[in-house]
Write an enzyme that holds these catalytic residues in place. Sequence first.
Site, PDB file in Angstrom:
ATOM      1  N   HIS A 103       0.801  -1.226   0.000  1.00  0.00           N
ATOM      2  CA  HIS A 103       0.000   0.000   0.000  1.00  0.00           C
ATOM      3  C   HIS A 103       0.835   1.277   0.000  1.00  0.00           C
ATOM      4  O   HIS A 103       0.286   2.374   0.048  1.00  0.00           O
ATOM      5  CB  HIS A 103      -0.938   0.025   1.211  1.00  0.00           C
ATOM      6  CG  HIS A 103      -1.905  -1.101   1.256  1.00  0.00           C
ATOM      7  ND1 HIS A 103      -1.694  -2.226   2.025  1.00  0.00           N
ATOM      8  CD2 HIS A 103      -3.087  -1.299   0.587  1.00  0.00           C
ATOM      9  CE1 HIS A 103      -2.700  -3.066   1.866  1.00  0.00           C
ATOM     10  NE2 HIS A 103      -3.557  -2.535   0.989  1.00  0.00           N
ATOM     11  N   ASP A 204      32.443 -30.616  19.736  1.00  0.00           N
ATOM     12  CA  ASP A 204      32.637 -31.970  19.218  1.00  0.00           C
ATOM     13  C   ASP A 204      33.981 -32.146  18.518  1.00  0.00           C
ATOM     14  O   ASP A 204      34.072 -32.201  17.290  1.00  0.00           O
ATOM     15  CB  ASP A 204      31.493 -32.343  18.271  1.00  0.00           C
ATOM     16  CG  ASP A 204      31.358 -33.850  18.108  1.00  0.00           C
ATOM     17  OD1 ASP A 204      32.363 -34.556  18.321  1.00  0.00           O
ATOM     18  OD2 ASP A 204      30.263 -34.323  17.777  1.00  0.00           O
ATOM     19  N   HIS A 207      34.373 -36.036  16.738  1.00  0.00           N
ATOM     20  CA  HIS A 207      33.999 -36.487  15.398  1.00  0.00           C
ATOM     21  C   HIS A 207      35.067 -36.178  14.352  1.00  0.00           C
ATOM     22  O   HIS A 207      35.018 -36.726  13.249  1.00  0.00           O
ATOM     23  CB  HIS A 207      32.676 -35.841  14.976  1.00  0.00           C
ATOM     24  CG  HIS A 207      32.814 -34.460  14.409  1.00  0.00           C
ATOM     25  ND1 HIS A 207      33.126 -33.366  15.186  1.00  0.00           N
ATOM     26  CD2 HIS A 207      32.687 -33.985  13.125  1.00  0.00           C
ATOM     27  CE1 HIS A 207      33.182 -32.285  14.426  1.00  0.00           C
ATOM     28  NE2 HIS A 207      32.926 -32.626  13.178  1.00  0.00           N
ATOM     29  N   HIS A 212      35.481 -36.851   9.516  1.00  0.00           N
ATOM     30  CA  HIS A 212      36.237 -36.086   8.523  1.00  0.00           C
ATOM     31  C   HIS A 212      37.528 -36.785   8.090  1.00  0.00           C
ATOM     32  O   HIS A 212      38.403 -36.149   7.482  1.00  0.00           O
ATOM     33  CB  HIS A 212      36.592 -34.705   9.080  1.00  0.00           C
ATOM     34  CG  HIS A 212      35.412 -33.842   9.386  1.00  0.00           C
ATOM     35  ND1 HIS A 212      34.354 -33.682   8.522  1.00  0.00           N
ATOM     36  CD2 HIS A 212      35.124 -33.069  10.476  1.00  0.00           C
ATOM     37  CE1 HIS A 212      33.463 -32.864   9.060  1.00  0.00           C
ATOM     38  NE2 HIS A 212      33.915 -32.477  10.242  1.00  0.00           N
ATOM     39  N   ASP A 358      29.397 -33.114   7.892  1.00  0.00           N
ATOM     40  CA  ASP A 358      28.632 -32.698   9.067  1.00  0.00           C
ATOM     41  C   ASP A 358      27.139 -32.652   8.776  1.00  0.00           C
ATOM     42  O   ASP A 358      26.319 -33.063   9.604  1.00  0.00           O
ATOM     43  CB  ASP A 358      29.097 -31.320   9.536  1.00  0.00           C
ATOM     44  CG  ASP A 358      30.455 -31.368  10.220  1.00  0.00           C
ATOM     45  OD1 ASP A 358      30.847 -32.440  10.699  1.00  0.00           O
ATOM     46  OD2 ASP A 358      31.122 -30.316  10.277  1.00  0.00           O
TER      47      ASP A 358
END
Length: 440
Positions: A103, A204, A207, A212, A358
């Site tokens: 508007h 973490d 991991h 990886h 990941d």
Amino acid sequence: MKDVTKLILEDGAVQDRRIYWDQDIYEQELEQIFARAWLFLAHESQLPKPGDFLTTRMGEDNVIVARQPDGSIKAFINSCPHRGNVVCHADSGNARSFTCAYHGWAFGLDGDLVTVPLEHDTYYDAIERPRYAMHPVAKVESYKGLVFGTFDASAPSLRDYLGDMAWYMDSFLDVPGGVELLGPPMKSILNCNWKVPVENFIADGYHVGWAHAAALKAIESPLSPLAGNQAYDVNTGLQVATRGGHGFGVIWDAAAAIHPDGALYRDWIAQREPLVREHLGEWRARFYNGHWDASIFPNCSFLYGTNTWKLWLPAGPHNIEVWTWTLVEKDMPEALKQMMVATNMMTFGTAGMLETDDGENMEQCTGSNRGWVTRRGKLYSGMGQVREGTHPELPGIVGKGIVCETSNRGFYRRWAELMSGRSWEEIAREPHYAPNRQVA
């Protein structure tokens, strides 16, 4: 409201699986966390001139962040107070005002209503313009160039909110010339709960050698000996949990470890580290040359060294939008900055080698809770709990080694505090978690 005392147990080490799936818990998070906590909005380098703006989200609330004519930065909800339409559809730019496409209501850089078409002929000059300004973000503050906002006027100052984490982050923020974010951000969507990637970045280290392994070998990283989790030296680093739910892990002498050709970065660190040592002392010079995995509560994460800076924007209990920038020092030579950008894209960009590792795990960690019976189980992050404690020289709770979950537990202690609905003042009066042991 859910009773959080049944959702987070054993000083943050045990989490009820429902916190990753249930819609009612997610709605409580939007109210008690995202509507109260300080949330990352931008870096000042993204808004260098008056009129510069960008759009982002705070929780699921769309906001405009704009540099004002006086140099300050303000933010307000990106929704027209007339009929609710989104006012600004651009990701960023420079403007003198914002006009709703529905508007034609127009708003100034501060969100104030400045123009209403046919105001005299249809509203008969009776409209109260101040009443229909765009809803402001209650507080917007900057720390060393990082701009955060909160909807809660009673929230502590940004510096108090960051607490001990600010002391640690000064290792790379408080350098000559400061830092900047290079963008525009890479954007992607993951089908996971927003807390899962925060966990991954805050704590973490476990991991890295497993998830990886192939990527570390492919880029010939100095961290590739971690592949397969065959061996681990607890003296390679540490983890830190701070009172505010922020935390990080650091691998010593590894800032350049993810860069395929890290010689240029190592030379830069060798040149700058003495300046950091002189300015901030021995410990923070050591952190400056470390590789960090870190998160700022609730949903901002970064890897210092790889120099990726991320926002995990919630889009429901099972979905997020991921925004990724590259963090660099302003004084770095252009060739080094571009190497940082290239490495970030290759590793933690939308299709990055480590990001895809990941992303798949994050989605599976969320999706597994679809099952009614599965969802009523518990998850455990008690690694290293028996060895964490205070440190004679470092603030916060320190966990020995990079492979532990000290920071994860700190994150969930703060999550539970805010989810309880207690005020900031009540939370501040509560005793801090303090293991009765010291970590050297």
